[in-house]
Design a protein around this motif. Sequence first.
Motif, PDB file in Angstrom:
ATOM      1  N   ARG A  21       0.843  -1.199   0.000  1.00 33.76           N
ATOM      2  CA  ARG A  21       0.000   0.000   0.000  1.00 33.76           C
ATOM      3  C   ARG A  21       0.878   1.249   0.000  1.00 33.76           C
ATOM      4  N   PHE A  22       1.997   1.162   0.714  1.00 33.80           N
ATOM      5  CA  PHE A  22       2.911   2.296   0.781  1.00 33.80           C
ATOM      6  C   PHE A  22       4.328   1.819   1.034  1.00 33.80           C
ATOM      7  N   VAL A  36      14.832   1.403   2.020  1.00 30.28           N
ATOM      8  CA  VAL A  36      13.445   1.141   2.402  1.00 30.28           C
ATOM      9  C   VAL A  36      13.409   1.015   3.918  1.00 30.28           C
ATOM     10  N   GLU A  37      12.533   1.814   4.545  1.00 31.91           N
ATOM     11  CA  GLU A  37      12.376   1.722   5.998  1.00 31.91           C
ATOM     12  C   GLU A  37      11.146   0.903   6.379  1.00 31.91           C
ATOM     13  N   LYS A  38      10.045   1.078   5.630  1.00 33.00           N
ATOM     14  CA  LYS A  38       8.803   0.406   5.991  1.00 33.00           C
ATOM     15  C   LYS A  38       7.986   0.106   4.745  1.00 33.00           C
ATOM     16  N   LEU A  39       7.411  -1.086   4.708  1.00 28.99           N
ATOM     17  CA  LEU A  39       6.496  -1.488   3.647  1.00 28.99           C
ATOM     18  C   LEU A  39       5.109  -1.668   4.247  1.00 28.99           C
ATOM     19  N   GLY A  40       4.105  -1.117   3.584  1.00 29.29           N
ATOM     20  CA  GLY A  40       2.727  -1.290   4.033  1.00 29.29           C
ATOM     21  C   GLY A  40       2.044  -2.409   3.272  1.00 29.29           C
ATOM     22  N   GLU A  41       1.321  -3.233   3.988  1.00 28.77           N
ATOM     23  CA  GLU A  41       0.551  -4.308   3.369  1.00 28.77           C
ATOM     24  C   GLU A  41      -0.585  -3.717   2.523  1.00 28.77           C
ATOM     25  N   PRO A  42      -1.050  -4.420   1.490  1.00 26.52           N
ATOM     26  CA  PRO A  42      -2.144  -3.902   0.667  1.00 26.52           C
ATOM     27  C   PRO A  42      -3.403  -3.566   1.471  1.00 26.52           C
ATOM     28  N   SER A  43      -3.608  -4.250   2.580  1.00 24.86           N
ATOM     29  CA  SER A  43      -4.795  -4.000   3.411  1.00 24.86           C
ATOM     30  C   SER A  43      -4.619  -2.815   4.357  1.00 24.86           C
ATOM     31  N   ASN A  44      -3.404  -2.252   4.439  1.00 26.90           N
ATOM     32  CA  ASN A  44      -3.172  -1.122   5.334  1.00 26.90           C
ATOM     33  C   ASN A  44      -3.967   0.104   4.896  1.00 26.90           C
ATOM     34  N   THR A  45      -4.316   0.918   5.878  1.00 27.70           N
ATOM     35  CA  THR A  45      -5.096   2.127   5.637  1.00 27.70           C
ATOM     36  C   THR A  45      -4.181   3.346   5.536  1.00 27.70           C
ATOM     37  N   TYR A  46      -4.795   4.466   5.184  1.00 30.92           N
ATOM     38  CA  TYR A  46      -4.068   5.732   5.168  1.00 30.92           C
ATOM     39  C   TYR A  46      -3.545   6.058   6.567  1.00 30.92           C
ATOM     40  N   GLU A  47      -4.330   5.756   7.592  1.00 32.85           N
ATOM     41  CA  GLU A  47      -3.907   5.995   8.973  1.00 32.85           C
ATOM     42  C   GLU A  47      -2.683   5.154   9.326  1.00 32.85           C
ATOM     43  N   ASP A  48      -2.636   3.915   8.830  1.00 31.89           N
ATOM     44  CA  ASP A  48      -1.446   3.076   9.029  1.00 31.89           C
ATOM     45  C   ASP A  48      -0.230   3.734   8.391  1.00 31.89           C
ATOM     46  N   PHE A  49      -0.446   4.282   7.209  1.00 31.13           N
ATOM     47  CA  PHE A  49       0.644   4.964   6.506  1.00 31.13           C
ATOM     48  C   PHE A  49       1.166   6.151   7.308  1.00 31.13           C
ATOM     49  N   THR A  50       0.270   7.056   7.705  1.00 36.80           N
ATOM     50  CA  THR A  50       0.719   8.263   8.413  1.00 36.80           C
ATOM     51  C   THR A  50       1.346   7.928   9.758  1.00 36.80           C
ATOM     52  N   ALA A  51       0.925   6.836  10.378  1.00 36.38           N
ATOM     53  CA  ALA A  51       1.509   6.411  11.653  1.00 36.38           C
ATOM     54  C   ALA A  51       2.971   5.992  11.491  1.00 36.38           C
ATOM     55  N   ASN A  52       3.383   5.705  10.269  1.00 38.57           N
ATOM     56  CA  ASN A  52       4.762   5.288  10.005  1.00 38.57           C
ATOM     57  C   ASN A  52       5.667   6.437   9.577  1.00 38.57           C
ATOM     58  N   LEU A  53       5.160   7.673   9.625  1.00 40.70           N
ATOM     59  CA  LEU A  53       5.979   8.847   9.320  1.00 40.70           C
ATOM     60  C   LEU A  53       6.387   9.492  10.637  1.00 40.70           C
ATOM     61  N   PRO A  54       7.685   9.574  10.929  1.00 39.34           N
ATOM     62  CA  PRO A  54       8.115  10.118  12.220  1.00 39.34           C
ATOM     63  C   PRO A  54       7.780  11.600  12.362  1.00 39.34           C
ATOM     64  N   ALA A  55       7.487  11.998  13.581  1.00 43.67           N
ATOM     65  CA  ALA A  55       7.074  13.380  13.852  1.00 43.67           C
ATOM     66  C   ALA A  55       8.232  14.361  13.770  1.00 43.67           C
TER      67      ALA A  55
END
Length: 117
Positions: A21-22, A36-55
């Motif tokens: 997904r991302f 590559v730091e993180k791969l998102g599964e196809p079932s992951n949501t947009y919220e899963d994606f943003t949770a993987n971006l450091p603040a």
Amino acid sequence: MAVHDDCKLKFLELKTKRTHRFIVFKIEEKQKQVIVEKLGEPSNTYEDFTANLPADECRYAVYDYDFLTAENVPKSRIIFIAWSPDTSKRELDGIQIELQATDPTEMGLDVFKSRSN
């Protein structure tokens, strides 16, 4: 700055096989390359994606965005994101104008002047 071959491989998988997904990419300072730091599964949501971006750190990312057109046709677009949170910019206190460019014409002196007025 080099781009690790795995970045290209994982992006190709996202683009052609939709196996991710991302993808979140990180600049590895010691190796002087993007990895590559993180791969998102196809079932992951947009919220899963943003949770993987450091603040407090910058990243590059691609996100496979699914949507319906006005005619109810399913489509997808691959979106490139240059993640640069405000907390990471505070280290450079005094910046007055922020500009993102993809080619030299987008950062010409005429652009500087127009953004400075």
